[in-house]
Scaffold this motif. Structure first.
Motif, PDB file in Angstrom:
ATOM      1  N   PRO A  99      37.174  24.257  46.860  1.00 26.57           N
ATOM      2  CA  PRO A  99      37.666  23.743  47.825  1.00 26.57           C
ATOM      3  C   PRO A  99      38.327  25.644  48.769  1.00 26.57           C
ATOM      4  O   PRO A  99      38.439  26.414  47.604  1.00 26.57           O
ATOM      5  CB  PRO A  99      38.982  23.503  47.450  1.00 26.57           C
ATOM      6  N   GLU A 100      38.512  26.474  49.451  1.00 22.29           N
ATOM      7  CA  GLU A 100      38.819  27.540  50.206  1.00 22.29           C
ATOM      8  C   GLU A 100      39.886  27.900  48.713  1.00 22.29           C
ATOM      9  O   GLU A 100      41.189  26.545  48.884  1.00 22.29           O
ATOM     10  CB  GLU A 100      39.495  26.572  50.929  1.00 22.29           C
ATOM     11  N   GLY A 101      39.796  28.446  48.686  1.00 15.60           N
ATOM     12  CA  GLY A 101      40.892  29.377  48.119  1.00 15.60           C
ATOM     13  C   GLY A 101      40.672  28.985  46.557  1.00 15.60           C
ATOM     14  O   GLY A 101      41.554  29.890  45.932  1.00 15.60           O
ATOM     15  N   ARG A 116      36.794  35.361  44.244  1.00 22.00           N
ATOM     16  CA  ARG A 116      38.246  34.677  43.891  1.00 22.00           C
ATOM     17  C   ARG A 116      38.581  34.165  45.573  1.00 22.00           C
ATOM     18  O   ARG A 116      37.693  34.838  46.879  1.00 22.00           O
ATOM     19  CB  ARG A 116      38.966  35.676  43.861  1.00 22.00           C
ATOM     20  N   ASP A 117      39.540  33.235  45.841  1.00 24.46           N
ATOM     21  CA  ASP A 117      40.152  33.160  46.994  1.00 24.46           C
ATOM     22  C   ASP A 117      38.771  33.022  47.651  1.00 24.46           C
ATOM     23  O   ASP A 117      39.084  33.206  48.948  1.00 24.46           O
ATOM     24  CB  ASP A 117      41.008  34.065  47.979  1.00 24.46           C
ATOM     25  N   SER A 118      38.051  31.740  47.484  1.00 23.25           N
ATOM     26  CA  SER A 118      37.306  31.818  49.001  1.00 23.25           C
ATOM     27  C   SER A 118      37.253  31.296  49.425  1.00 23.25           C
ATOM     28  O   SER A 118      38.153  30.266  49.803  1.00 23.25           O
ATOM     29  CB  SER A 118      36.304  30.401  47.542  1.00 23.25           C
ATOM     30  N   GLN A 119      36.812  31.334  50.751  1.00 26.26           N
ATOM     31  CA  GLN A 119      36.624  31.073  52.203  1.00 26.26           C
ATOM     32  C   GLN A 119      35.734  30.869  52.905  1.00 26.26           C
ATOM     33  O   GLN A 119      34.432  30.682  52.007  1.00 26.26           O
ATOM     34  CB  GLN A 119      36.922  32.773  52.662  1.00 26.26           C
ATOM     35  N   PRO A 120      35.743  29.728  53.916  1.00 26.16           N
ATOM     36  CA  PRO A 120      34.537  29.238  54.022  1.00 26.16           C
ATOM     37  C   PRO A 120      33.477  29.969  54.459  1.00 26.16           C
ATOM     38  O   PRO A 120      32.288  30.191  54.936  1.00 26.16           O
ATOM     39  CB  PRO A 120      34.965  28.651  55.995  1.00 26.16           C
ATOM     40  N   SER A 121      33.782  31.236  55.364  1.00 25.50           N
ATOM     41  CA  SER A 121      32.477  32.109  55.402  1.00 25.50           C
ATOM     42  C   SER A 121      32.075  32.774  54.429  1.00 25.50           C
ATOM     43  O   SER A 121      30.757  33.721  54.237  1.00 25.50           O
ATOM     44  CB  SER A 121      33.486  33.641  56.075  1.00 25.50           C
ATOM     45  N   ASP A 122      32.196  32.075  52.584  1.00 27.05           N
ATOM     46  CA  ASP A 122      31.766  32.654  52.139  1.00 27.05           C
ATOM     47  C   ASP A 122      30.649  31.978  52.046  1.00 27.05           C
ATOM     48  O   ASP A 122      29.453  31.728  51.092  1.00 27.05           O
ATOM     49  CB  ASP A 122      32.444  33.090  50.815  1.00 27.05           C
ATOM     50  N   SER A 123      30.745  31.286  52.512  1.00 27.61           N
ATOM     51  CA  SER A 123      29.695  29.606  52.513  1.00 27.61           C
ATOM     52  C   SER A 123      28.169  29.786  52.935  1.00 27.61           C
ATOM     53  O   SER A 123      27.962  31.070  54.186  1.00 27.61           O
ATOM     54  CB  SER A 123      30.255  28.554  53.467  1.00 27.61           C
ATOM     55  N   ALA A 124      27.207  30.329  51.900  1.00 33.41           N
ATOM     56  CA  ALA A 124      25.760  30.834  51.873  1.00 33.41           C
ATOM     57  C   ALA A 124      25.019  30.841  50.307  1.00 33.41           C
ATOM     58  O   ALA A 124      25.847  29.944  49.721  1.00 33.41           O
ATOM     59  CB  ALA A 124      26.061  32.658  52.008  1.00 33.41           C
TER      60      ALA A 124
END
Lengths: 113, 112
Positions: free
Chosen positions: A14-16, A77-85
């Motif tokens: 999940p995000e964050g 940390r603090d995963s963001q949707p833009s990290d999706s890769a």
């Protein structure tokens, strides 16, 4: 046994949240370890590299290396949707006097908003 | 110089034709690498150059593949008598000595 092993995923977080990506390698003589991010249809982009045992931090990213266990990881940390890769682990070793870089198949990360 | 460049970005060819790709590395980098990547796989090493010398070539690289880096600057990768199995993304990367590699945008080859 593959030289560089990664779970292909997808890993959904999940995000964050903290995303933890893992990689193992077989060549004990490996010297340098790299994490690349690759968006769909694009080329790999270097995120971090690590040479020594322990942790290395750069912003939201932390690379961890344990040569005794032949294990390298990447924490986001603090995963963001833009990290999706897809995250590629690459391992460099010198063989026969030549540098050799071997990539894993990559772990697909999905960050859910 | 903003990074590694590759041309063309896309190439569609018929089986049996020859194709040539070009890579321009980051100007101060002395090492240049070619990789091939297929869907769901990591980049697969093909060959690399230090300056103009081709130092290593993967056993996976058949005789139909040849690469050059004539003046230690740009490089070309040629595939002769293309086969459908050659369809892939061909990536070029460059580095200074043993340091981290930086990738170009890739050339996507489709063999019909």
């Amino acid at each position: 046994q593959k030289e560089v092993e990664q779970n292909s995923g997808p890993l959904s977080v999940p995000e964050g949240a903290i995303a933890s990506l893992n990689c193992t390698y077989s060549d004990r003589g490996s010297q340098s370890f790299f994490w690349y991010r690759q968006y769909s249809g694009k080329s790999p982009e270097l995120i971090m590299f690590i040479y020594s045992n322990g942790d290395k931090e750069d912003g939201r990213f932390t690379a961890q290396l344990n040569k005794a266990s032949q294990y390298v990881s990447l924490l986001i940390r603090d995963s963001q949707p833009s990290d999706s890769a897809t995250y590629l682990c690459a391992v460099k070793a010198t063989s026969g006097g030549y540098q050799k870089v071997t990539f894993g198949i990559g772990t697909k990360l999905q960050v859910i908003p | 110089d903003t990074g590694v460049s590759q041309n063309p970005r896309h190439k569609i060819t018929k089986r049996g034709q020859n194709v040539t790709f070009r890579c321009d590395p980051i100007s101060e980098h002395n090492r240049l690498y070619w990789y091939r990547q297929t869907l769901g796989q990591g980049p697969e090493f093909l060959t690399y150059f230090q300056n103009e010398a081709q130092l290593e070539k993967s056993r996976l690289l058949s005789d139909r593949f040849s690469a050059e880096r004539p003046k230690g600057s740009f490089s070309t990768l040629e595939i002769q008598r293309t086969e459908q199995g050659d369809s892939a993304m061909y990536l070029c990367a460059s580095s200074w000595d043993y340091n981290e590699q930086f990738f170009g945008p890739g050339t996507r080859l489709t063999v019909l």
